[in-house]
Design an enzyme around this catalytic site. Structure first.
Site, PDB file in Angstrom:
ATOM      1  N   ASP A 116       0.192  11.610  -0.160  1.00  0.00           N
ATOM      2  CA  ASP A 116       1.376  11.340   0.673  1.00  0.00           C
ATOM      3  C   ASP A 116       2.622  12.027   0.126  1.00  0.00           C
ATOM      4  O   ASP A 116       3.742  11.551   0.324  1.00  0.00           O
ATOM      5  CB  ASP A 116       1.629   9.830   0.776  1.00  0.00           C
ATOM      6  CG  ASP A 116       0.610   9.142   1.666  1.00  0.00           C
ATOM      7  OD1 ASP A 116       0.304   9.695   2.735  1.00  0.00           O
ATOM      8  OD2 ASP A 116       0.113   8.075   1.288  1.00  0.00           O
ATOM      9  N   HIS A 160       4.415   4.891   0.671  1.00  0.00           N
ATOM     10  CA  HIS A 160       3.915   6.240   0.404  1.00  0.00           C
ATOM     11  C   HIS A 160       4.670   6.815  -0.800  1.00  0.00           C
ATOM     12  O   HIS A 160       5.496   7.701  -0.665  1.00  0.00           O
ATOM     13  CB  HIS A 160       4.089   7.126   1.638  1.00  0.00           C
ATOM     14  CG  HIS A 160       3.361   6.620   2.837  1.00  0.00           C
ATOM     15  ND1 HIS A 160       1.999   6.709   2.973  1.00  0.00           N
ATOM     16  CD2 HIS A 160       3.803   5.990   3.946  1.00  0.00           C
ATOM     17  CE1 HIS A 160       1.634   6.182   4.114  1.00  0.00           C
ATOM     18  NE2 HIS A 160       2.709   5.728   4.729  1.00  0.00           N
ATOM     19  N   HIS A 170       1.429   4.449  -5.087  1.00  0.00           N
ATOM     20  CA  HIS A 170       0.318   4.508  -4.126  1.00  0.00           C
ATOM     21  C   HIS A 170      -0.615   5.676  -4.470  1.00  0.00           C
ATOM     22  O   HIS A 170      -1.844   5.530  -4.422  1.00  0.00           O
ATOM     23  CB  HIS A 170       0.867   4.653  -2.709  1.00  0.00           C
ATOM     24  CG  HIS A 170      -0.167   4.896  -1.668  1.00  0.00           C
ATOM     25  ND1 HIS A 170      -1.182   4.009  -1.388  1.00  0.00           N
ATOM     26  CD2 HIS A 170      -0.351   5.956  -0.834  1.00  0.00           C
ATOM     27  CE1 HIS A 170      -1.938   4.502  -0.421  1.00  0.00           C
ATOM     28  NE2 HIS A 170      -1.462   5.688  -0.078  1.00  0.00           N
TER      29      HIS A 170
END
Length: 121
Positions: free
Chosen positions: A97, A56, A60
């Site tokens: 995230d 995360h 990403h």
């Protein structure tokens, strides 16, 4: 390869990808966004990703951004979306995230982590 891209941008992957994506969709012009403001926002997003989180993370987030860009442009979604929808989708991809601690909910609950205490019913 997304990791090669991250290395090539010198740890500025969110700034580079985010700015370029806003250019691709002409969002800077359409919304009258000051380039310096966008730059600062993208830098803040990058800083919001926890260092050492192996999944995360900012890489990403850019991977999700690139997927969203693909779905909008090549997947035919663009004709159904307003410019505001597109900008919101791209930003949501980058925020996906943000500040994720890299731990699952059960672990946080067992550790009586502040996040679990705040959000666990």
């Amino acid at each position: 390869n997304i990791e090669d891209y991250a290395e090539a941008t010198g740890d500025h992957i969110v700034l580079h990808s985010g700015f370029r994506t806003f250019q691709i969709f002409s969002l800077i012009e359409k919304f009258g966004i000051q380039p310096d403001c966008l730059k600062h926002l993208l830098e803040d997003i990058h800083e919001g990703y926890v260092r050492g989180n192996h999944f995360h993370n900012a890489i990403h987030a850019v991977d999700v951004l690139q997927a969203m860009c693909y779905f909008i442009r090549r997947g035919g979604m663009q004709k159904y979306l307003s410019d505001l929808d597109i900008m919101s989708s791209l930003l949501a991809s980058l925020f996906i995230d943000l500040e994720h601690p890299g731990l699952n909910q059960n672990f946080l609950i067992q550790q009586h982590h502040a996040l679990a205490l705040r959000y666990n019913d």
